[in-house]
Design an enzyme around this catalytic site. Structure first.
Site, mmCIF file in Angstrom:
data_model
loop_
_atom_site.group_PDB
_atom_site.id
_atom_site.type_symbol
_atom_site.label_atom_id
_atom_site.label_comp_id
_atom_site.label_asym_id
_atom_site.label_seq_id
_atom_site.Cartn_x
_atom_site.Cartn_y
_atom_site.Cartn_z
ATOM 1 N N TYR A 1 0.854 -1.196 0.000
ATOM 2 C CA TYR A 1 0.000 0.000 0.000
ATOM 3 C C TYR A 1 0.888 1.242 0.000
ATOM 4 C CZ TYR A 1 -2.980 3.721 1.846
ATOM 5 O OH TYR A 1 -3.651 4.909 2.014
ATOM 6 N N GLU B 1 -3.295 7.606 -4.109
ATOM 7 C CA GLU B 1 -3.220 6.358 -3.345
ATOM 8 C C GLU B 1 -3.128 5.155 -4.274
ATOM 9 O OE1 GLU B 1 -5.758 5.045 0.441
ATOM 10 O OE2 GLU B 1 -6.817 4.530 -1.405
#
Ligand code: GDP
Ligand code: MN
Length: 387
Positions: A101, A189
């Protein structure tokens, strides 16, 4: 301004962040043509402005034409949390060895961009942050110095990225910061940032928000705003000419004047509540406007109580009261309303409301009192009836 996954990936690619190439299509035939070009297996991905598409069935692998026909047919037109899928993105399916992530957002309190990285990607990152905060590395970037390769490598190491992909992860973080900075993003993101069996690091998903106020600097990004994929309530409000912004809470808010509405949001938050929307009914709120606004507020199923905060100036309180009475006649809301009327014709307005004996409408004298009352009502707490 939120971008769809494939639009975000286009920005990623522009700045050298690795993504799979693919094609956005809006029909099953289009999907088949795209896959024929790309080569099977492909992944079919719903393009909607909401996360958790995988869990909702909006991301499917297709090994051949028959599977693609089935999945694309099912995903196109699908409803994902109130968002209708009109476009799917077809890309060559990736083999995945690990899901990481990475994100960068503007940390307003620190006045710096915040880079976050974790090797626990592919899942809800809030859960990682809550259960195992040590696995989510947080690194503030000095906006003047920028992000150096040394820093990026350090973040990757600190996050315990596999040693052989530390450089690859650092490349991705550096490119992500370039996207964030050069495109005037407020959020960039990647979840998941994958490591392939060949040990390549690639963005499998994207979530990018651009600063709408900086769009004039990016004429090439202007076409990215996608009315079809906006929040359905915000789109409806725009069509109706109502100043409405959807928020995450459960207390519907209506006020007249942007400043008053913003203060109302603050006061409700201070009373421990969570606003469900911003709605500015404007200066000349007549009965029709109020009816329309109530309708819009209640179209959000999360709303458990509503606060009307009206300061009568040009808007007369009696007119607002009439609008509310008319709205109740048509809509018959099942949630409680707290109404604070102050200013021009406030006494007449309050009298009208009292005479109408609307079920579940609670008058309040001050803004603070109104906020406390509406928070209690939303929480289903017993009332100490005021006013
Ligand atoms: P989200 O659910 O909206 O966040 O959509 P994602 O794009 O993140 O996809 C959800 C999940 O689907 C990912 O975490 C992967 O596990 C899986 N997935 C997506 N694309 C591929 C792919 O190309 N290959 C494989 N094996 N899995 C994929
Ligand atoms: Mn994702």
């Amino acid at each position: 301004m939120d971008l769809l996954e494939y639009q975000g990936k286009q920005l990623f690619a522009r700045h050298g962040l690795k993504v799979s190439s693919g094609k956005a299509v809006d029909s099953v035939e289009g999907a088949l043509a795209a896959a024929a070009e790309i080569g099977y297996p492909v992944v079919v991905k719903a393009q909607v402005l909401i996360g958790g598409r995988g869990k909702a069935g909006g991301v499917k692998l297709a090994g051949d034409e028959a599977q693609l026909r089935e999945h694309a047919g099912r995903i196109l037109g699908m409803d994902i949390k109130g968002h209708t899928v009109r476009t799917v993105w077809i890309e060559h399916a990736s083999d995945i060895a690990a899901e990481y992530y990475a994100s960068i957002l503007l940390d307003r309190s620190a006045k710096r961009p915040l880079l976050m990285f974790s090797i626990e990607g592919g899942v809800d990152i809030e859960e990682v942050a809550e259960r195992t905060p040590e696995k989510l590395i947080r690194h503030h970037i000095d906006p003047l110095a920028g992000l150096s390769r040394e820093e990026a490598v350090q973040v990757a190491r600190e996050g315990k990225a596999d040693e052989d992909v530390v450089e690859g992860v650092a490349d991705a973080l550096l490119a992500l910061y370039e996207v964030w900075l050069a495109e005037d993003a407020t959020l960039a993101e990647i979840n998941p940032l994958i490591v392939t069996p060949e040990r390549e690091v690639r963005a499998l998903d994207s979530k990018v928000s651009l600063d709408g106020n900086a769009l004039y600097r990016h004429p090439e990004n202007q076409g990215l705003s996608d009315a079809e994929n906006e929040d359905p309530l915000e789109r409806r409000a725009k069509e109706e000419g109502v100043q409405y912004v959807k928020l995450d809470g459960d207390i519907g808010i209506l006020g007249n004047g942007a400043g008053l509405v913003m203060s109302t949001l603050d006061v409700v938050a201070r009373a421990g509540g969570s606003p469900a929307n911003f709605l500015d009914a404007g200066g000349g709120s007549n009965a029709e406007t109020i009816k329309q606004a109530v309708d819009l507020i209640l179209a959000n199923p999360a709303v458990r109580a509503v606060l009307f905060n009206i300061f009568g100036g040009i808007t007369r309180c009696d007119e607002v009261a009439e609008g509310l009475i008319a709205a109740f006649g048509e809509i018959k809301p099942s949630v409680p309303f707290v109404v604070r009327l102050d200013g021009t014709n406030d006494e007449a307005g309050r009298r009208l409301l009292a005479e109408a004996e609307l079920p579940n409408v609670h008058p309040a004298k001050t803004m603070n009192e109104a906020a406390e009352l509406v928070v209690a009502l939303a929480a289903g707490r017993a009332l100490q009836e005021s006013a």
